[in-house]
Design a protein around this motif. Structure first.
Motif, PDB file in Angstrom:
ATOM      1  N   SER A 106       4.501  -8.453   7.283  1.00  9.00           N
ATOM      2  CA  SER A 106       5.450  -7.685   6.465  1.00  9.00           C
ATOM      3  C   SER A 106       5.394  -6.195   6.816  1.00  9.00           C
ATOM      4  CB  SER A 106       5.133  -7.879   4.989  1.00  9.00           C
ATOM      5  OG  SER A 106       4.003  -7.100   4.614  1.00  9.00           O
ATOM      6  N   ASP A 107       4.718  -5.891   7.905  1.00 10.89           N
ATOM      7  CA  ASP A 107       4.485  -4.497   8.301  1.00 10.89           C
ATOM      8  C   ASP A 107       3.748  -3.731   7.201  1.00 10.89           C
ATOM      9  OD1 ASP A 107       4.562  -2.479  10.236  1.00 10.89           O
ATOM     10  OD2 ASP A 107       6.302  -1.538   9.287  1.00 10.89           O
ATOM     11  N   TRP A 108       2.838  -4.422   6.549  1.00 13.32           N
ATOM     12  CA  TRP A 108       1.918  -3.836   5.571  1.00 13.32           C
ATOM     13  C   TRP A 108       2.593  -3.370   4.294  1.00 13.32           C
ATOM     14  CZ3 TRP A 108      -2.547  -5.020   7.783  1.00 13.32           C
ATOM     15  CH2 TRP A 108      -2.607  -5.037   9.196  1.00 13.32           C
ATOM     16  N   VAL A 109       3.749  -3.880   3.978  1.00 17.04           N
ATOM     17  CA  VAL A 109       4.397  -3.441   2.732  1.00 17.04           C
ATOM     18  C   VAL A 109       4.265  -4.449   1.597  1.00 17.04           C
ATOM     19  CG1 VAL A 109       6.030  -1.929   3.889  1.00 17.04           C
ATOM     20  CG2 VAL A 109       6.673  -4.289   3.421  1.00 17.04           C
ATOM     21  N   ASP A 110       4.126  -5.743   1.917  1.00 14.31           N
ATOM     22  CA  ASP A 110       4.051  -6.741   0.857  1.00 14.31           C
ATOM     23  C   ASP A 110       2.610  -7.035   0.486  1.00 14.31           C
ATOM     24  OD1 ASP A 110       6.754  -6.949   0.692  1.00 14.31           O
ATOM     25  OD2 ASP A 110       6.917  -8.653   2.042  1.00 14.31           O
ATOM     26  N   GLY A 111       2.081  -6.224  -0.413  1.00 13.04           N
ATOM     27  CA  GLY A 111       0.729  -6.460  -0.903  1.00 13.04           C
ATOM     28  C   GLY A 111       0.750  -7.435  -2.059  1.00 13.04           C
ATOM     29  N   PRO A 113       1.666  -9.068  -5.354  1.00 14.15           N
ATOM     30  CA  PRO A 113       2.953  -8.983  -6.058  1.00 14.15           C
ATOM     31  C   PRO A 113       2.804  -8.534  -7.508  1.00 14.15           C
ATOM     32  CG  PRO A 113       2.272 -11.261  -5.887  1.00 14.15           C
ATOM     33  CD  PRO A 113       1.247 -10.452  -5.126  1.00 14.15           C
ATOM     34  N   VAL A 114       1.608  -8.300  -7.950  1.00 17.94           N
ATOM     35  CA  VAL A 114       1.374  -7.975  -9.355  1.00 17.94           C
ATOM     36  C   VAL A 114       0.832  -6.554  -9.513  1.00 17.94           C
ATOM     37  CG1 VAL A 114      -0.272  -8.459 -11.213  1.00 17.94           C
ATOM     38  CG2 VAL A 114       1.108 -10.304 -10.274  1.00 17.94           C
ATOM     39  N   THR A 115      -0.055  -6.187  -8.609  1.00 22.60           N
ATOM     40  CA  THR A 115      -0.759  -4.910  -8.727  1.00 22.60           C
ATOM     41  C   THR A 115       0.185  -3.719  -8.799  1.00 22.60           C
ATOM     42  OG1 THR A 115      -2.501  -5.894  -7.382  1.00 22.60           O
ATOM     43  CG2 THR A 115      -2.562  -3.515  -7.706  1.00 22.60           C
ATOM     44  N   ALA A 116       1.081  -3.630  -7.825  1.00 19.67           N
ATOM     45  CA  ALA A 116       1.933  -2.450  -7.740  1.00 19.67           C
ATOM     46  C   ALA A 116       2.819  -2.315  -8.973  1.00 19.67           C
ATOM     47  CB  ALA A 116       2.786  -2.508  -6.480  1.00 19.67           C
ATOM     48  N   THR A 117       3.252  -3.454  -9.484  1.00 22.93           N
ATOM     49  CA  THR A 117       4.121  -3.415 -10.658  1.00 22.93           C
ATOM     50  C   THR A 117       3.351  -2.982 -11.898  1.00 22.93           C
ATOM     51  OG1 THR A 117       5.301  -5.287  -9.691  1.00 22.93           O
ATOM     52  CG2 THR A 117       5.811  -4.752 -11.976  1.00 22.93           C
ATOM     53  N   ALA A 118       2.140  -3.482 -12.030  1.00 22.45           N
ATOM     54  CA  ALA A 118       1.374  -3.242 -13.252  1.00 22.45           C
ATOM     55  C   ALA A 118       0.685  -1.884 -13.253  1.00 22.45           C
ATOM     56  CB  ALA A 118       0.338  -4.345 -13.436  1.00 22.45           C
ATOM     57  N   ALA A 175      -6.597  -3.003   3.179  1.00 19.03           N
ATOM     58  CA  ALA A 175      -5.911  -3.358   4.416  1.00 19.03           C
ATOM     59  C   ALA A 175      -4.523  -2.744   4.454  1.00 19.03           C
ATOM     60  CB  ALA A 175      -5.820  -4.876   4.544  1.00 19.03           C
ATOM     61  N   GLN A 176      -3.852  -2.783   3.313  1.00 17.52           N
ATOM     62  CA  GLN A 176      -2.500  -2.247   3.235  1.00 17.52           C
ATOM     63  C   GLN A 176      -2.489  -0.754   3.494  1.00 17.52           C
ATOM     64  OE1 GLN A 176      -0.716  -3.275  -0.504  1.00 17.52           O
ATOM     65  NE2 GLN A 176       1.332  -2.618   0.101  1.00 17.52           N
ATOM     66  N   VAL A 177      -3.396  -0.047   2.851  1.00 17.86           N
ATOM     67  CA  VAL A 177      -3.431   1.403   2.958  1.00 17.86           C
ATOM     68  C   VAL A 177      -3.803   1.851   4.373  1.00 17.86           C
ATOM     69  CG1 VAL A 177      -4.981   3.293   2.350  1.00 17.86           C
ATOM     70  CG2 VAL A 177      -3.705   2.130   0.573  1.00 17.86           C
ATOM     71  N   SER A 178      -4.730   1.120   5.003  1.00 19.26           N
ATOM     72  CA  SER A 178      -5.162   1.540   6.333  1.00 19.26           C
ATOM     73  C   SER A 178      -4.427   0.801   7.446  1.00 19.26           C
ATOM     74  CB  SER A 178      -6.672   1.326   6.478  1.00 19.26           C
ATOM     75  OG  SER A 178      -7.020   0.013   6.115  1.00 19.26           O
TER      76      SER A 178
ATOM     77  N   THR B 117      -1.838   6.456  -6.960  1.00 20.07           N
ATOM     78  CA  THR B 117      -0.978   7.448  -6.319  1.00 20.07           C
ATOM     79  C   THR B 117      -0.392   6.904  -5.022  1.00 20.07           C
ATOM     80  OG1 THR B 117      -2.497   9.114  -7.190  1.00 20.07           O
ATOM     81  CG2 THR B 117      -0.865   9.846  -5.570  1.00 20.07           C
ATOM     82  N   ALA B 118      -1.204   6.187  -4.278  1.00 18.27           N
ATOM     83  CA  ALA B 118      -0.780   5.760  -2.944  1.00 18.27           C
ATOM     84  C   ALA B 118       0.074   4.492  -2.985  1.00 18.27           C
ATOM     85  CB  ALA B 118      -2.004   5.527  -2.069  1.00 18.27           C
ATOM     86  N   LEU B 119      -0.218   3.638  -3.973  1.00 18.56           N
ATOM     87  CA  LEU B 119       0.472   2.352  -4.002  1.00 18.56           C
ATOM     88  C   LEU B 119       1.950   2.545  -4.340  1.00 18.56           C
ATOM     89  CD1 LEU B 119      -0.733  -0.373  -3.446  1.00 18.56           C
ATOM     90  CD2 LEU B 119      -0.664  -0.859  -5.875  1.00 18.56           C
ATOM     91  N   GLY B 120       2.785   1.932  -3.567  1.00 22.73           N
ATOM     92  CA  GLY B 120       4.215   2.029  -3.821  1.00 22.73           C
ATOM     93  C   GLY B 120       4.886   3.139  -3.050  1.00 22.73           C
ATOM     94  N   THR B 121       4.087   3.994  -2.417  1.00 24.09           N
ATOM     95  CA  THR B 121       4.685   5.078  -1.639  1.00 24.09           C
ATOM     96  C   THR B 121       4.527   4.850  -0.141  1.00 24.09           C
ATOM     97  OG1 THR B 121       2.655   6.357  -1.605  1.00 24.09           O
ATOM     98  CG2 THR B 121       4.123   6.720  -3.457  1.00 24.09           C
ATOM     99  N   ALA B 122       3.964   3.693   0.209  1.00 24.21           N
ATOM    100  CA  ALA B 122       3.611   3.428   1.604  1.00 24.21           C
ATOM    101  C   ALA B 122       4.784   3.641   2.560  1.00 24.21           C
ATOM    102  CB  ALA B 122       3.076   2.000   1.732  1.00 24.21           C
ATOM    103  N   ALA B 123       5.896   2.998   2.249  1.00 22.86           N
ATOM    104  CA  ALA B 123       7.015   3.026   3.177  1.00 22.86           C
ATOM    105  C   ALA B 123       7.680   4.398   3.237  1.00 22.86           C
ATOM    106  CB  ALA B 123       8.044   1.969   2.771  1.00 22.86           C
ATOM    107  N   ARG B 124       7.661   5.103   2.112  1.00 23.81           N
ATOM    108  CA  ARG B 124       8.395   6.365   2.041  1.00 23.81           C
ATOM    109  C   ARG B 124       7.602   7.554   2.534  1.00 23.81           C
ATOM    110  NH1 ARG B 124       9.434   6.618  -4.068  1.00 23.81           N
ATOM    111  NH2 ARG B 124       7.663   5.195  -4.104  1.00 23.81           N
ATOM    112  N   ALA B 125       6.295   7.559   2.274  1.00 24.38           N
ATOM    113  CA  ALA B 125       5.503   8.751   2.536  1.00 24.38           C
ATOM    114  C   ALA B 125       4.234   8.409   3.308  1.00 24.38           C
ATOM    115  CB  ALA B 125       5.146   9.441   1.221  1.00 24.38           C
ATOM    116  N   PRO B 126       4.316   8.393   4.623  1.00 23.13           N
ATOM    117  CA  PRO B 126       3.163   8.019   5.440  1.00 23.13           C
ATOM    118  C   PRO B 126       1.982   8.954   5.263  1.00 23.13           C
ATOM    119  CG  PRO B 126       5.187   8.055   6.737  1.00 23.13           C
ATOM    120  CD  PRO B 126       5.506   8.670   5.430  1.00 23.13           C
TER     121      PRO B 126
END
Lengths: 203, 203
Positions: A106-111, A113-118, A175-178, B117-126
DNA sequence: TGCTAGATAGAGCGTTCGTTCTAGAGAGGT
DNA sequence: ACCTCTCTAGAACGAACGCTCTATCTAGCA
């Protein structure tokens, strides 16, 4: 009209289902506040009227349903992975590898499915947080069941399941962040090692 | 004028520092998109003009600095915790307990200062993502150093440090969402157990 | 006393936000 | 034929968003 599962634009899904899936995917990537209702309605091929028709509770209600969707989606994935190997240690390692593969694809964007929303909505929206807590509990239960099936004592299985889910969650985040599979790969290895320190190997 | 560390409202901090700290705290709780520049300036006791004076790059630049601040803050905390016990397994367990205590004390709102802070901004703000990745790497290095000091082989220490940070991160997230110390408590126990499976105990 | 640069102050820009509202489309029952 | 009820459609609202802009204030130096 009665059913609406085959007469919608694009896929064969009903409007409501399409809205939930789109909301889940977008919030997974952009978070709750980063995702607008209008963006959801547009990408779902629905109108604002439809969104508020199906979700009179507005964005919060939609977010809860999005989390529940992600919850069940990941539960199915987890079940499939855990069933793929009889040995729980191997099964968990396989799960970690699969997570890494999907995340990279997913090019590291689909982490998760719950964390980012909550995350970030805790103080404002307790029902969103509650739905996320339910998801974590369900996933833990699946891992605990797998461990018990392999002969683990109930209490031990329950405790280990906590750490298995926590570690997979944290490793996916790292993994997603790095943008690197390493955290998930090592999480799989170490979780397998940890599980094997309990001498309840499957016969 | 030159220095401005003692002539500001409220605390004895300069305006710039006050803005960064406030941004870090607010984004930690509400996420990047959930936090407005005006809210930051108000709670920091600064004006919009000051914010854009110190951070001409706008919200993104401010977010990067906020993450760096949280990064160093947690690095100090981690160093203190790891130094509190000679045995690395005990030290990691102590760290987990301290995280749980602090999280509970904040009524479960102050989680990882970087994740939200970082989660959800991955695609927009490297650059935001990059700052977060740097934070994770720094924390891992601290854990790895502690393990090596206790006699661990360099490669082993590095690998284990990955999982230690991932697990603490994931457990803090799970604890926050379920408003319960259990995930962090178990994470500490299991990480200690995992570390002890390597027979490089400190003399 | 002026001059300059750093810092503060906040009105106002255009845009987007979540939500509300009214109007109409379409199928089933009678 | 008509009514009814579900669902679609999108204009419009007030509020909040990130950001720009000009004006003023302050401190240090000549």
């Amino acid at each position: 009209m009665k059913r609406a599962t085959t007469d919608e634009p694009g896929s064969g899904l009903g409007t409501r289902e399409r809205i939930v899936r789109t909301a889940s995917r977008l919030m997974q990537r952009q978070g709750y506040d980063g995702t607008g209702i209008k963006q959801i309605s547009q990408e779902a091929g629905a109108t604002l009227g439809s969104v508020y028709h199906f979700f009179p509770g507005g964005k919060q209600e939609l977010a809860v349903q999005a989390i529940r969707h992600g919850d069940h989606e990941f539960a199915e994935f987890l079940t499939r992975m855990l069933d793929s190997r009889p040995d729980p240690a191997e099964a968990v390692e396989t799960t970690a590898r699969a997570l890494a593969r999907d995340l990279r694809r997913s090019d590291w964007v689909d982490g998760c499915p719950v964390t980012a929303t909550a995350l970030g909505t805790a103080a404002r929206a307790p029902d969103i947080q509650h739905a996320a807590a339910e998801a974590f509990a369900r996933w833990r239960a699946l891992v605990a069941a797998k461990l018990q099936k392999a002969g683990f004592d109930a209490a031990e299985a329950h405790d280990l399941a906590h750490t298995v889910i926590s570690t997979l969650e944290g490793a996916e985040l790292a993994a997603q962040v790095s943008r690197n599979e390493t955290p998930l790969r090592l999480a799989g290895t170490h979780l397998a090692r940890l599980i094997r320190t309990y001498h309840n190997a499957t016969p």
